[in-house]
Design a protein around this motif. Structure first.
Motif, PDB file in Angstrom:
ATOM      1  N   ARG A  62       0.765  -1.109  -0.150  1.00 15.02           N
ATOM      2  CA  ARG A  62      -0.072   0.033   0.082  1.00 15.02           C
ATOM      3  C   ARG A  62       0.890   1.299  -0.047  1.00 15.02           C
ATOM      4  O   ARG A  62       0.636   2.263  -0.516  1.00 15.02           O
ATOM      5  CB  ARG A  62      -0.798   0.090   1.185  1.00 15.02           C
ATOM      6  CG  ARG A  62      -1.999   1.012   1.133  1.00 15.02           C
ATOM      7  CD  ARG A  62      -3.032   0.867   2.143  1.00 15.02           C
ATOM      8  NE  ARG A  62      -3.890   2.011   2.206  1.00 15.02           N
ATOM      9  CZ  ARG A  62      -4.955   2.245   1.358  1.00 15.02           C
ATOM     10  NH1 ARG A  62      -5.068   1.255   0.242  1.00 15.02           N
ATOM     11  NH2 ARG A  62      -5.900   3.055   1.113  1.00 15.02           N
ATOM     12  N   SER A  63       2.176   1.287   0.824  1.00 10.94           N
ATOM     13  CA  SER A  63       2.772   2.485   0.809  1.00 10.94           C
ATOM     14  C   SER A  63       3.311   2.792  -0.525  1.00 10.94           C
ATOM     15  O   SER A  63       3.749   3.812  -0.999  1.00 10.94           O
ATOM     16  CB  SER A  63       4.053   2.316   1.723  1.00 10.94           C
ATOM     17  OG  SER A  63       5.017   1.305   1.383  1.00 10.94           O
ATOM     18  N   ARG A  65       1.702   2.746  -3.191  1.00 12.34           N
ATOM     19  CA  ARG A  65       0.658   3.486  -3.765  1.00 12.34           C
ATOM     20  C   ARG A  65       0.137   4.600  -3.145  1.00 12.34           C
ATOM     21  O   ARG A  65      -0.941   5.033  -3.559  1.00 12.34           O
ATOM     22  CB  ARG A  65      -0.389   2.535  -4.376  1.00 12.34           C
ATOM     23  CG  ARG A  65      -0.030   1.373  -5.157  1.00 12.34           C
ATOM     24  CD  ARG A  65      -1.007   0.344  -5.394  1.00 12.34           C
ATOM     25  NE  ARG A  65      -1.310  -0.342  -4.042  1.00 12.34           N
ATOM     26  CZ  ARG A  65      -2.444  -0.562  -3.686  1.00 12.34           C
ATOM     27  NH1 ARG A  65      -3.598   0.509  -3.997  1.00 12.34           N
ATOM     28  NH2 ARG A  65      -2.612  -1.371  -2.662  1.00 12.34           N
ATOM     29  N   THR A  66       0.793   4.874  -2.170  1.00 10.25           N
ATOM     30  CA  THR A  66       0.301   6.061  -1.096  1.00 10.25           C
ATOM     31  C   THR A  66       1.080   7.349  -1.633  1.00 10.25           C
ATOM     32  O   THR A  66       2.022   7.583  -1.921  1.00 10.25           O
ATOM     33  CB  THR A  66       0.867   6.071   0.207  1.00 10.25           C
ATOM     34  OG1 THR A  66       0.324   4.907   0.844  1.00 10.25           O
ATOM     35  CG2 THR A  66       0.450   7.156   1.280  1.00 10.25           C
ATOM     36  N   THR A  68       0.757  11.462  -0.396  1.00 16.63           N
ATOM     37  CA  THR A  68       0.316  12.411   0.490  1.00 16.63           C
ATOM     38  C   THR A  68       1.183  13.602   0.536  1.00 16.63           C
ATOM     39  O   THR A  68       2.445  13.466   0.117  1.00 16.63           O
ATOM     40  CB  THR A  68      -0.136  11.954   2.111  1.00 16.63           C
ATOM     41  OG1 THR A  68       1.373  11.799   2.362  1.00 16.63           O
ATOM     42  CG2 THR A  68      -1.055  10.669   1.939  1.00 16.63           C
ATOM     43  N   ARG A  72       4.815   8.935   0.495  1.00 10.84           N
ATOM     44  CA  ARG A  72       4.453   7.908   0.624  1.00 10.84           C
ATOM     45  C   ARG A  72       4.890   6.903   1.717  1.00 10.84           C
ATOM     46  O   ARG A  72       3.650   5.950   2.139  1.00 10.84           O
ATOM     47  CB  ARG A  72       4.838   7.004  -0.820  1.00 10.84           C
ATOM     48  CG  ARG A  72       6.502   6.528  -0.712  1.00 10.84           C
ATOM     49  CD  ARG A  72       6.788   5.566  -1.932  1.00 10.84           C
ATOM     50  NE  ARG A  72       6.904   6.100  -3.074  1.00 10.84           N
ATOM     51  CZ  ARG A  72       7.210   5.533  -4.261  1.00 10.84           C
ATOM     52  NH1 ARG A  72       7.278   4.092  -4.208  1.00 10.84           N
ATOM     53  NH2 ARG A  72       6.996   6.077  -5.379  1.00 10.84           N
ATOM     54  N   ARG A  73       5.780   7.034   2.455  1.00 10.03           N
ATOM     55  CA  ARG A  73       6.262   6.039   3.556  1.00 10.03           C
ATOM     56  C   ARG A  73       6.015   6.898   4.971  1.00 10.03           C
ATOM     57  O   ARG A  73       5.479   6.197   5.888  1.00 10.03           O
ATOM     58  CB  ARG A  73       7.565   5.697   3.420  1.00 10.03           C
ATOM     59  CG  ARG A  73       8.352   5.396   2.155  1.00 10.03           C
ATOM     60  CD  ARG A  73       7.476   4.112   1.666  1.00 10.03           C
ATOM     61  NE  ARG A  73       8.301   3.689   0.441  1.00 10.03           N
ATOM     62  CZ  ARG A  73       7.822   2.839  -0.371  1.00 10.03           C
ATOM     63  NH1 ARG A  73       6.967   2.086  -0.247  1.00 10.03           N
ATOM     64  NH2 ARG A  73       8.499   2.645  -1.728  1.00 10.03           N
ATOM     65  N   TYR A  76       2.818   6.200   7.526  1.00  9.80           N
ATOM     66  CA  TYR A  76       2.978   5.247   8.377  1.00  9.80           C
ATOM     67  C   TYR A  76       3.828   5.321   9.494  1.00  9.80           C
ATOM     68  O   TYR A  76       3.495   4.847  10.595  1.00  9.80           O
ATOM     69  CB  TYR A  76       3.408   3.882   7.750  1.00  9.80           C
ATOM     70  CG  TYR A  76       2.311   3.662   6.330  1.00  9.80           C
ATOM     71  CD1 TYR A  76       1.243   2.935   6.360  1.00  9.80           C
ATOM     72  CD2 TYR A  76       2.542   4.505   4.977  1.00  9.80           C
ATOM     73  CE1 TYR A  76       0.355   2.834   5.216  1.00  9.80           C
ATOM     74  CE2 TYR A  76       1.901   4.435   3.973  1.00  9.80           C
ATOM     75  CZ  TYR A  76       0.749   3.384   4.158  1.00  9.80           C
ATOM     76  OH  TYR A  76      -0.039   3.342   3.104  1.00  9.80           O
TER      77      TYR A  76
END
Length: 397
Positions: A62-63, A65-66, A68, A72-73, A76
């Motif tokens: 999922r990370s 495709r993240t 923000t 992306r990492r 989390y």
């Protein structure tokens, strides 16, 4: 590539390594107050990994495709690290067996949220040819954390059982502050984010080379995880060492892992990751086979030091190798697969080796560990590494 940023990035792995080292060294003593069977203690040490088994591959995938404003990492890390810091401090404050297990599960559940994204930051920010050296730096910091955990942690544990866990919680929060202040993924990442709607299938990453390499990784983690989780009990019950002296002996393994972390990264870049890993596996096979023959603390600690050198050859080069067998767009996914098999090993190894100890005595711990290393070598020899398919071995890093 920014080497300064690589050292700062190592703060995340520093906190992870310290927390795991303290957890594996001292939580068995808490369980020993409630359970009489070594196999049951080993099983309880793996309950948390069932959550990690499912979460880490999914979070890593999922990370990838993240997208923000934090990167992306990083999202989390911002969620998982504060929660992990809280629950690691609560573990020694348990007042019942149920509460102990609850805090163990919650801590490891929180850690599984950010472990894969933290490790995936390294290849995100590092050119492929430099990843083995960068992994050496990061693992050097992880080894320093383990030395502090086993050395200073044993002193703190003797003063108060909660003290080492408070240290781990504080370090985790400090590591988050350092990473948040120094890493800007949108500015620093070399790997572009996945396009909107892109799906990276776990099954699609499992070609023959990857499967064989994952099998080798599983086998050597079976040996390592089992020994790390049960060694303090081996020292206490088989060798007659005190709890603090038993955990301190592991410092020699971690110290020489640290001393050889940077040379291992250089050797992997120069001669190929597969070759250096194979050398480490063969060496650790011999070390584990010789430990039951140790006739004193000095010879035991010498063997543990040699084991640290061999583990450095394996551990420094394995993660860059599993990443190199795929594309840059799947770094987080492959990181999740790497931790999937290590979690499987953590689930299966301590209870199985604990069962062997219950049936055949503590010497069987290292007999089983040696056998697992032999299997790992067999799987590794069947792997066709990227450098064996192309001529630019040095560029594979």
């Amino acid at each position: 590539m920014s080497w300064k940023r690589t050292w700062l990035l190592g703060a995340g792995f520093f906190s992870i390594s310290m927390t795991w080292a303290l957890y594996n060294a001292f939580v068995p003593f808490f369980l020993d107050d409630f359970l009489s069977s070594t196999a049951l203690i080993g099983f309880m040490m793996t309950l948390d990994n069932y959550f990690a088994l499912f979460l880490q591959p999914w979070i890593g995938n999922r990370s990838d495709r993240t997208a923000t404003r934090f990167g992306r990492r990083m999202p989390y890390l911002l969620l998982g690290m504060p929660l992990a810091a809280l629950f690691v401090v609560l573990i020694p404050l348990h007042t019942s067996f149920l509460m102990l297990v609850l805090f163990m599960v919650l801590m490891n559940l929180a850690m599984s949220l950010y472990r894969s994204p933290t490790i995936a930051l390294m290849p995100d920010l590092t050119p492929e040819r430099q990843r083995t050296k960068a992994n050496g730096i990061i693992n050097f910091m992880g080894g320093v954390a383990a030395i502090i955990a086993f050395g200073a942690g044993s002193v703190l544990y003797a003063a108060h059982p909660a003290a080492p866990f408070v240290l781990a919680g504080v370090v985790t929060l400090l590591a988050l502050l350092i990473l948040r202040a120094t890493i800007r993924e949108r500015r620093d990442a070399l790997v572009p984010p996945a396009e909107a709607g892109t799906r990276i299938r776990l099954r699609g990453e499992l070609d023959r080379t990857t499967v064989l390499l994952l099998a080798a990784i599983f086998c050597w983690f079976v040996a390592y995880q089992g020994v790390e989780a049960l060694f303090t009990l081996y020292g206490k019950h088989h060798l007659g060492l005190s709890e603090s002296a038993s955990s301190f002996s592991l410092t020699f393994f971690s110290l020489f892992f640290v001393l050889f972390a940077l040379p291992s990264g250089w050797l992997g870049t120069r001669y190929g990751q597969k070759r250096v890993i194979g050398l480490g596996i063969a060496g650790l096979f011999l070390v584990f086979g010789a430990i039951p023959l140790a006739d004193g603390v000095t010879s035991l600690r010498i063997l543990l030091a040699l084991g640290g050198l061999c583990w450095s050859c394996i551990n420094i080069n394995s993660y860059p190798l599993i990443v190199a067998t795929g594309s840059d767009r799947s770094i987080g996914t492959r990181t999740g697969l790497y931790y999937l098999v290590s979690s499987l090993a953590a689930i299966s190894s301590p209870p199985l080796l604990g069962l062997a100890i219950d049936g055949f005595g503590y010497v069987s711990l290292f007999v089983c560990a040696s056998a697992a290393m032999l299997l790992a070598l067999g799987f590794l020899l069947a792997v066709r590494a990227p450098g064996e398919r192309r001529t630019d071995v040095g560029a594979e890093g």
